[in-house]
Write a protein that holds these residues in place. Structure first.
Motif, PDB file in Angstrom:
ATOM      1  N   LEU A 125      67.834  61.496  -3.590  1.00  0.00           N
ATOM      2  CA  LEU A 125      66.411  61.338  -3.889  1.00  0.00           C
ATOM      3  C   LEU A 125      65.727  60.985  -2.575  1.00  0.00           C
ATOM      4  N   ALA A 126      64.916  61.907  -2.060  1.00  0.00           N
ATOM      5  CA  ALA A 126      64.203  61.675  -0.797  1.00  0.00           C
ATOM      6  C   ALA A 126      62.836  61.072  -1.102  1.00  0.00           C
ATOM      7  N   VAL A 127      62.484  60.042  -0.355  1.00  0.00           N
ATOM      8  CA  VAL A 127      61.183  59.392  -0.513  1.00  0.00           C
ATOM      9  C   VAL A 127      60.423  59.538   0.792  1.00  0.00           C
ATOM     10  N   LEU A 128      59.182  60.045   0.686  1.00  0.00           N
ATOM     11  CA  LEU A 128      58.348  60.289   1.868  1.00  0.00           C
ATOM     12  C   LEU A 128      56.995  59.622   1.636  1.00  0.00           C
ATOM     13  N   PRO A 129      56.847  58.385   2.108  1.00  0.00           N
ATOM     14  CA  PRO A 129      55.639  57.614   1.777  1.00  0.00           C
ATOM     15  C   PRO A 129      54.466  57.791   2.720  1.00  0.00           C
ATOM     16  N   GLY A 130      54.496  58.810   3.596  1.00  0.00           N
ATOM     17  CA  GLY A 130      53.346  59.074   4.457  1.00  0.00           C
ATOM     18  C   GLY A 130      53.655  58.909   5.924  1.00  0.00           C
ATOM     19  N   SER A 131      52.677  59.270   6.761  1.00  0.00           N
ATOM     20  CA  SER A 131      52.849  59.199   8.214  1.00  0.00           C
ATOM     21  C   SER A 131      51.827  58.291   8.880  1.00  0.00           C
ATOM     22  N   ARG A 132      50.948  57.672   8.074  1.00  0.00           N
ATOM     23  CA  ARG A 132      49.949  56.756   8.628  1.00  0.00           C
ATOM     24  C   ARG A 132      50.284  55.327   8.206  1.00  0.00           C
ATOM     25  N   LYS A 133      50.015  54.381   9.084  1.00  0.00           N
ATOM     26  CA  LYS A 133      50.328  52.988   8.780  1.00  0.00           C
ATOM     27  C   LYS A 133      49.581  52.500   7.555  1.00  0.00           C
ATOM     28  N   SER A 134      48.323  52.935   7.397  1.00  0.00           N
ATOM     29  CA  SER A 134      47.544  52.509   6.233  1.00  0.00           C
ATOM     30  C   SER A 134      48.138  53.060   4.944  1.00  0.00           C
ATOM     31  N   GLU A 135      48.703  54.277   4.990  1.00  0.00           N
ATOM     32  CA  GLU A 135      49.360  54.845   3.812  1.00  0.00           C
ATOM     33  C   GLU A 135      50.589  54.028   3.434  1.00  0.00           C
ATOM     34  N   ILE A 136      51.389  53.682   4.431  1.00  0.00           N
ATOM     35  CA  ILE A 136      52.605  52.916   4.161  1.00  0.00           C
ATOM     36  C   ILE A 136      52.258  51.566   3.540  1.00  0.00           C
ATOM     37  N   ASP A 137      51.255  50.896   4.088  1.00  0.00           N
ATOM     38  CA  ASP A 137      50.848  49.600   3.548  1.00  0.00           C
ATOM     39  C   ASP A 137      50.523  49.692   2.063  1.00  0.00           C
ATOM     40  N   LEU A 149      51.235  52.450  -0.161  1.00  0.00           N
ATOM     41  CA  LEU A 149      52.147  53.165  -1.049  1.00  0.00           C
ATOM     42  C   LEU A 149      53.553  52.578  -1.104  1.00  0.00           C
ATOM     43  N   LEU A 150      53.945  51.865  -0.070  1.00  0.00           N
ATOM     44  CA  LEU A 150      55.320  51.383   0.017  1.00  0.00           C
ATOM     45  C   LEU A 150      55.757  50.568  -1.204  1.00  0.00           C
ATOM     46  N   PRO A 151      54.990  49.567  -1.657  1.00  0.00           N
ATOM     47  CA  PRO A 151      55.450  48.791  -2.824  1.00  0.00           C
ATOM     48  C   PRO A 151      55.624  49.649  -4.074  1.00  0.00           C
ATOM     49  N   VAL A 152      54.715  50.590  -4.284  1.00  0.00           N
ATOM     50  CA  VAL A 152      54.789  51.450  -5.471  1.00  0.00           C
ATOM     51  C   VAL A 152      56.003  52.361  -5.395  1.00  0.00           C
ATOM     52  N   PHE A 153      56.189  53.016  -4.260  1.00  0.00           N
ATOM     53  CA  PHE A 153      57.311  53.932  -4.097  1.00  0.00           C
ATOM     54  C   PHE A 153      58.644  53.191  -4.188  1.00  0.00           C
ATOM     55  N   ALA A 154      58.716  52.015  -3.568  1.00  0.00           N
ATOM     56  CA  ALA A 154      59.961  51.247  -3.586  1.00  0.00           C
ATOM     57  C   ALA A 154      60.308  50.783  -4.997  1.00  0.00           C
ATOM     58  N   ASN A 155      59.317  50.344  -5.754  1.00  0.00           N
ATOM     59  CA  ASN A 155      59.572  49.910  -7.130  1.00  0.00           C
ATOM     60  C   ASN A 155      60.041  51.073  -7.996  1.00  0.00           C
ATOM     61  N   ARG A 169      63.282  47.299   4.746  1.00  0.00           N
ATOM     62  CA  ARG A 169      64.556  47.593   4.078  1.00  0.00           C
ATOM     63  C   ARG A 169      64.797  46.734   2.845  1.00  0.00           C
ATOM     64  N   ASP A 170      64.333  45.493   2.864  1.00  0.00           N
ATOM     65  CA  ASP A 170      64.597  44.593   1.739  1.00  0.00           C
ATOM     66  C   ASP A 170      63.919  45.048   0.454  1.00  0.00           C
ATOM     67  N   LEU A 171      62.893  45.901   0.577  1.00  0.00           N
ATOM     68  CA  LEU A 171      62.188  46.368  -0.622  1.00  0.00           C
ATOM     69  C   LEU A 171      62.939  47.479  -1.347  1.00  0.00           C
ATOM     70  N   TRP A 172      63.797  48.204  -0.621  1.00  0.00           N
ATOM     71  CA  TRP A 172      64.459  49.365  -1.193  1.00  0.00           C
ATOM     72  C   TRP A 172      65.760  48.995  -1.887  1.00  0.00           C
ATOM     73  N   PRO A 173      66.288  49.851  -2.746  1.00  0.00           N
ATOM     74  CA  PRO A 173      67.569  49.567  -3.398  1.00  0.00           C
ATOM     75  C   PRO A 173      68.698  49.390  -2.381  1.00  0.00           C
ATOM     76  N   THR A 174      69.681  48.617  -2.740  1.00  0.00           N
ATOM     77  CA  THR A 174      70.853  48.439  -1.889  1.00  0.00           C
ATOM     78  C   THR A 174      71.489  49.798  -1.596  1.00  0.00           C
ATOM     79  N   VAL A 215      57.773  64.959  -7.115  1.00  0.00           N
ATOM     80  CA  VAL A 215      56.652  64.250  -7.728  1.00  0.00           C
ATOM     81  C   VAL A 215      55.768  63.774  -6.587  1.00  0.00           C
ATOM     82  N   VAL A 216      54.465  63.943  -6.737  1.00  0.00           N
ATOM     83  CA  VAL A 216      53.516  63.549  -5.700  1.00  0.00           C
ATOM     84  C   VAL A 216      52.707  62.356  -6.181  1.00  0.00           C
ATOM     85  N   ALA A 217      52.546  61.371  -5.307  1.00  0.00           N
ATOM     86  CA  ALA A 217      51.753  60.185  -5.649  1.00  0.00           C
ATOM     87  C   ALA A 217      50.934  59.758  -4.440  1.00  0.00           C
ATOM     88  N   TYR A 218      49.748  59.235  -4.702  1.00  0.00           N
ATOM     89  CA  TYR A 218      48.893  58.817  -3.589  1.00  0.00           C
ATOM     90  C   TYR A 218      47.823  57.852  -4.094  1.00  0.00           C
TER      91      TYR A 218
END
Length: 410
Positions: free
Chosen positions: A193-205, A207-213, A243-248, A296-299
């Motif tokens: 399962l590949a996760v691609l949360p964006g290329s901009r710092k504002s996107e990562i800030d 989307l990261l919690p949602v994608f990681a959950n 790294r701590d947000l993602w699954p082991t 699946v696309v999310a934003y």
């Protein structure tokens, strides 16, 4: 004929890659072409010395731009002055329309005899159609990636050429490369399962919690799934720190130890190995489509930006494959619907339902054909259009002839 001098401007990673292909095309047609400007690692690898770090321009959203405004205005002045102080035949701006078109407008107002070409059509067909008036006053020609765009642009009085999309021409990896990457990632026979949360710092800030959950929920249900986070170079450190947000056991594909070309090859190899992807909207969705990877696309964005975009949006999808084929085969979770529980449920369905997966793959291949797969390389088409724009006295004549040129080169 004297060597052509061209100033190029790219403000984000997808534009940087387009710029590299265009630079190669320009030099293939006219090897003595002189190129200056602003670009990222791909364009620098092609020989450009960037005026300043291009990632300073990678800001998206009305609210997000506010806090960066003083620096953006400073860079706007620097860029405009660099164009006007040089004896350039053409200014080619690539994507990043909020910044790029301001540069174009200032250069146009200065009245210098320089052709202004914008690469990647602003999405007037999707939102803010009134921008067409300002665009028409600011640029001489637009290079369009998508086949439906010239009709919109021509109706707005903006000369344009469909050059095709580079993603449709990317070659896939061989089985040995795929096996080597799986071995490197130590994923054994698990589905990726590949996760691609964006290329901009504002996107990562954002989307990261949602994608990681969502990823944690999927991995907790399926012990045959291995998560790989594909990091863009511009946000790799940010993702490594999370790294701590993602699954082991999550793997992070980090491009920084590799050159631009090798890093791109590794990313494409990952996509070829991937069973399913969760991606932020953008060009990466087309890259996944190229390798027949169901997704699946999310934003989401700042609430103020979200409200403004919602009022102005003219289309019911933001995923490129959906737009090209005219039907919504890729599920989207945008704005308030960008929730980890809903995303995880849809990912689970795609993991189990082969008919849903195959419907996406069929649409992906249809989209790639429409993007020019099998024809002339887009970088070369774009380069030819730039030189034609420089040499033409009347760009309207170029517009009349563009369809004949494309048919001949396809």
């Amino acid at each position: 004929m004297k060597p052509r001098r061209i100033f190029m401007l790219a403000g984000e990673s997808s534009g940087d890659l387009l710029g590299q292909d265009l630079m190669n095309g320009l030099r293939e047609l006219q090897p003595d072409t002189q190129i200056s400007g602003i670009g990222g690692p791909a364009m620098q690898q092609a020989g450009m010395k960037s005026l300043f770090p291009y990632d300073e321009l990678s800001v998206m959203g009305f609210a997000e731009v506010g806090k960066h405004l003083p620096n953006l205005l400073r860079r706007l002045r620097e860029t405009t002055n660099a164009v006007l102080s040089g004896n350039f035949d053409a200014l080619v701006t690539i994507d990043s329309p909020d910044f790029s078109l301001r540069v174009c407008r200032r250069v146009k107002r200065a009245g210098k005899p320089i052709k202004i070409v914008h690469y990647v059509s602003p999405t007037i067909w999707a939102w803010r159609p009134r921008r067409a008036v300002k665009i028409r006053r600011s640029v001489d020609h637009i290079l369009a990636l998508f086949p439906f765009e010239p009709a919109y642009l021509n109706r707005a009085g903006i000369p344009s050429t469909f050059v095709g999309h580079p993603t449709a021409f990317v070659q896939g990896p061989d089985k040995q490369s795929m096996a080597q990457l799986r071995n490197e990632l130590r994923v054994e026979d698990k589905q990726l399962l590949a996760v691609l949360p964006g290329s901009r710092k504002s996107e990562i800030d954002r989307l990261l919690p949602v994608f990681a959950n969502a990823a944690n929920e999927i991995v907790s249900r399926r012990d045959d799934i291995c998560l790989v986070v594909a990091a863009a170079r511009s946000v790799a450190q940010q993702l490594q720190s999370s790294r701590d947000l993602w699954p082991t056991g999550t793997r992070i594909l980090d491009p920084r130890p590799f050159g631009v070309v090798e890093a791109e090859q590794r990313k494409r190899t990952l996509f070829s190995c991937t069973h399913l992807a969760l991606a932020a909207s953008g060009t990466v969705t087309l890259e996944l489509a190229r390798f027949e990877t169901p997704m699946v696309v999310a934003y989401d964005m700042h609430w103020l930006s979200r409200m403004i975009v919602k009022r102005l949006l003219l289309v019911d999808t933001v995923t490129l494959a959906n737009l090209i084929v005219g039907r919504n085969v890729v599920p989207e979770f945008l704005g308030q619907r960008c929730r980890s529980d809903a995303i995880a449920s849809e990912l689970s369905l795609l993991l189990k339902d082969e008919r849903r997966r195959q419907a996406q793959v069929t649409a992906f291949n249809e989209a790639l054909d429409l993007l020019g797969r099998g024809g002339e390389d887009p970088g070369l088409r774009a380069a030819r259009a730039v030189f034609d724009a420089i040499e033409s006295e009347d760009d309207a004549t170029l517009q009349d002839n563009e369809h004949t040129t494309l048919k001949r080169s396809a």
